[in-house]
Design a protein around this motif. Sequence first.
Motif, PDB file in Angstrom:
ATOM      1  N   ASP A 167       0.535  -1.498   0.094  1.00 49.16           N
ATOM      2  CA  ASP A 167      -0.052  -0.093  -0.106  1.00 49.16           C
ATOM      3  C   ASP A 167       0.856   1.377   0.092  1.00 49.16           C
ATOM      4  OD1 ASP A 167      -2.310  -0.984  -0.310  1.00 49.16           O
ATOM      5  OD2 ASP A 167      -2.529  -1.557   2.277  1.00 49.16           O
ATOM      6  N   ILE A 168       1.431   1.189   0.459  1.00 44.08           N
ATOM      7  CA  ILE A 168       2.772   2.412   0.884  1.00 44.08           C
ATOM      8  C   ILE A 168       3.587   2.521  -0.677  1.00 44.08           C
ATOM      9  CG2 ILE A 168       4.399   3.056   1.353  1.00 44.08           C
ATOM     10  CD1 ILE A 168       4.504   1.681   4.223  1.00 44.08           C
ATOM     11  N   LYS A 169       3.931   1.575  -1.089  1.00 41.64           N
ATOM     12  CA  LYS A 169       4.402   1.778  -2.840  1.00 41.64           C
ATOM     13  C   LYS A 169       3.410   2.575  -3.457  1.00 41.64           C
ATOM     14  CE  LYS A 169       7.770  -2.173  -2.831  1.00 41.64           C
ATOM     15  NZ  LYS A 169       7.945  -3.378  -2.628  1.00 41.64           N
ATOM     16  N   ARG A 170       2.081   2.119  -3.005  1.00 38.33           N
ATOM     17  CA  ARG A 170       1.018   2.250  -4.361  1.00 38.33           C
ATOM     18  C   ARG A 170       0.992   3.694  -4.277  1.00 38.33           C
ATOM     19  NH1 ARG A 170      -4.753  -0.378  -4.458  1.00 38.33           N
ATOM     20  NH2 ARG A 170      -4.233   0.293  -1.673  1.00 38.33           N
ATOM     21  N   VAL A 171       0.516   4.187  -2.902  1.00 43.32           N
ATOM     22  CA  VAL A 171       0.704   5.322  -2.513  1.00 43.32           C
ATOM     23  C   VAL A 171       1.874   6.077  -3.317  1.00 43.32           C
ATOM     24  CG1 VAL A 171       0.486   6.676  -0.951  1.00 43.32           C
ATOM     25  CG2 VAL A 171      -0.725   5.692  -0.387  1.00 43.32           C
ATOM     26  N   LEU A 172       2.967   5.375  -3.091  1.00 44.36           N
ATOM     27  CA  LEU A 172       4.194   6.571  -3.667  1.00 44.36           C
ATOM     28  C   LEU A 172       4.434   6.591  -5.500  1.00 44.36           C
ATOM     29  CD1 LEU A 172       7.207   5.395  -1.555  1.00 44.36           C
ATOM     30  CD2 LEU A 172       6.062   7.545  -0.788  1.00 44.36           C
ATOM     31  N   LEU A 173       3.823   5.675  -5.553  1.00 45.23           N
ATOM     32  CA  LEU A 173       3.473   5.293  -6.991  1.00 45.23           C
ATOM     33  C   LEU A 173       2.708   6.624  -7.543  1.00 45.23           C
ATOM     34  CD1 LEU A 173       5.162   3.748  -9.973  1.00 45.23           C
ATOM     35  CD2 LEU A 173       2.736   2.859  -9.349  1.00 45.23           C
ATOM     36  N   ILE A 174       1.684   6.568  -6.765  1.00 48.79           N
ATOM     37  CA  ILE A 174       0.646   6.908  -7.544  1.00 48.79           C
ATOM     38  C   ILE A 174       1.266   8.898  -7.216  1.00 48.79           C
ATOM     39  CG2 ILE A 174      -1.775   8.209  -7.025  1.00 48.79           C
ATOM     40  CD1 ILE A 174      -2.779   4.948  -6.694  1.00 48.79           C
ATOM     41  N   LEU A 175       1.015   9.039  -6.317  1.00 48.06           N
ATOM     42  CA  LEU A 175       1.536  10.786  -5.537  1.00 48.06           C
ATOM     43  C   LEU A 175       2.495  10.672  -6.891  1.00 48.06           C
ATOM     44  CD1 LEU A 175       2.003  12.857  -3.856  1.00 48.06           C
ATOM     45  CD2 LEU A 175       3.609  11.778  -2.446  1.00 48.06           C
ATOM     46  N   SER A 176       3.441  10.144  -7.357  1.00 44.67           N
ATOM     47  CA  SER A 176       5.165  10.797  -7.816  1.00 44.67           C
ATOM     48  C   SER A 176       4.195  11.255  -9.134  1.00 44.67           C
ATOM     49  CB  SER A 176       5.663   9.496  -8.338  1.00 44.67           C
ATOM     50  OG  SER A 176       5.174   8.461  -8.729  1.00 44.67           O
ATOM     51  N   LEU A 177       3.633  10.015  -9.166  1.00 45.84           N
ATOM     52  CA  LEU A 177       2.256  10.333 -10.939  1.00 45.84           C
ATOM     53  C   LEU A 177       1.541  11.227 -10.694  1.00 45.84           C
ATOM     54  CD1 LEU A 177       2.684   8.336 -13.962  1.00 45.84           C
ATOM     55  CD2 LEU A 177      -0.283   7.246 -12.703  1.00 45.84           C
ATOM     56  N   SER A 178       0.813  11.173 -10.261  1.00 45.66           N
ATOM     57  CA  SER A 178      -0.595  12.161  -9.785  1.00 45.66           C
ATOM     58  C   SER A 178       0.647  14.212 -10.136  1.00 45.66           C
ATOM     59  CB  SER A 178      -0.644  13.232  -8.677  1.00 45.66           C
ATOM     60  OG  SER A 178       0.337  13.061  -7.348  1.00 45.66           O
ATOM     61  N   VAL A 179       2.108  14.594  -9.421  1.00 45.15           N
ATOM     62  CA  VAL A 179       2.993  15.275  -9.982  1.00 45.15           C
ATOM     63  C   VAL A 179       3.607  15.026 -11.300  1.00 45.15           C
ATOM     64  CG1 VAL A 179       5.447  16.056  -8.949  1.00 45.15           C
ATOM     65  CG2 VAL A 179       3.667  15.200  -7.194  1.00 45.15           C
ATOM     66  N   PHE A 180       3.956  14.237 -11.546  1.00 42.40           N
ATOM     67  CA  PHE A 180       4.747  14.229 -12.712  1.00 42.40           C
ATOM     68  C   PHE A 180       3.856  14.906 -14.296  1.00 42.40           C
ATOM     69  CE2 PHE A 180       5.288  12.396 -16.923  1.00 42.40           C
ATOM     70  CZ  PHE A 180       6.630  12.665 -17.335  1.00 42.40           C
ATOM     71  N   ILE A 181       2.679  14.308 -13.679  1.00 38.83           N
ATOM     72  CA  ILE A 181       0.987  14.782 -14.599  1.00 38.83           C
ATOM     73  C   ILE A 181       0.904  15.917 -14.661  1.00 38.83           C
ATOM     74  CG2 ILE A 181      -1.224  14.525 -15.193  1.00 38.83           C
ATOM     75  CD1 ILE A 181      -1.004  11.095 -14.729  1.00 38.83           C
ATOM     76  N   TYR A 182       0.907  16.483 -13.564  1.00 38.09           N
ATOM     77  CA  TYR A 182       0.519  18.200 -13.335  1.00 38.09           C
ATOM     78  C   TYR A 182       1.541  18.897 -13.612  1.00 38.09           C
ATOM     79  CZ  TYR A 182      -0.311  22.674 -11.376  1.00 38.09           C
ATOM     80  OH  TYR A 182       0.430  23.415 -10.698  1.00 38.09           O
ATOM     81  N   HIS A 183       2.720  18.379 -13.511  1.00 34.33           N
ATOM     82  CA  HIS A 183       3.604  18.864 -14.048  1.00 34.33           C
ATOM     83  C   HIS A 183       4.318  19.292 -15.831  1.00 34.33           C
ATOM     84  CE1 HIS A 183       7.824  21.210 -13.973  1.00 34.33           C
ATOM     85  NE2 HIS A 183       8.330  20.054 -15.032  1.00 34.33           N
ATOM     86  N   SER A 184       3.356  18.089 -16.778  1.00 36.65           N
ATOM     87  CA  SER A 184       3.288  18.124 -18.226  1.00 36.65           C
ATOM     88  C   SER A 184       2.293  18.929 -18.155  1.00 36.65           C
ATOM     89  CB  SER A 184       3.061  15.940 -17.946  1.00 36.65           C
ATOM     90  OG  SER A 184       4.167  15.878 -17.936  1.00 36.65           O
TER      91      SER A 184
END
Length: 127
Positions: free
Chosen positions: A69-86
């Motif tokens: 669950d922690i890995k999934r939350v970190l992956l979704i958080l980093s993915l959301s920051v990357f998508i926001y930045h893009s």
Amino acid sequence: MLQYVLFLNRPLSPHLTIYTPQLSSLSSIWHRLSGVFILTFLILEFSFINSIFSCGIQNPILSFNIAYDIKRVLLILSLSVFIYHSLSGIRYLIWDLGFLLHQNYLSNFMLFVSLILILVLFSNLFI
């Protein structure tokens, strides 16, 4: 002089309390902070990959198991920051072309709606 200002109970910098923050300046700050976060994440990721190839499987970092669950939350958080930045970068490119300059709220609304839609689509992949 400073004691006189403190005696009158006036703020030292009234210009900070008069103006409200502009939406474009806040989105610019968030765009820069997301870029710093992505850069930090990439540096940590490359150093982790480098430690895997240089030390082999006996690396103590690899023996540290993080819960799924922690890995999934970190992956979704980093993915959301990357998508926001893009998406924010695309918005700035559109502004540089001269489109949607006076519709700041509309472009920010489109940015966040598209961010939420993309995150919902990608989060279904990680469930």
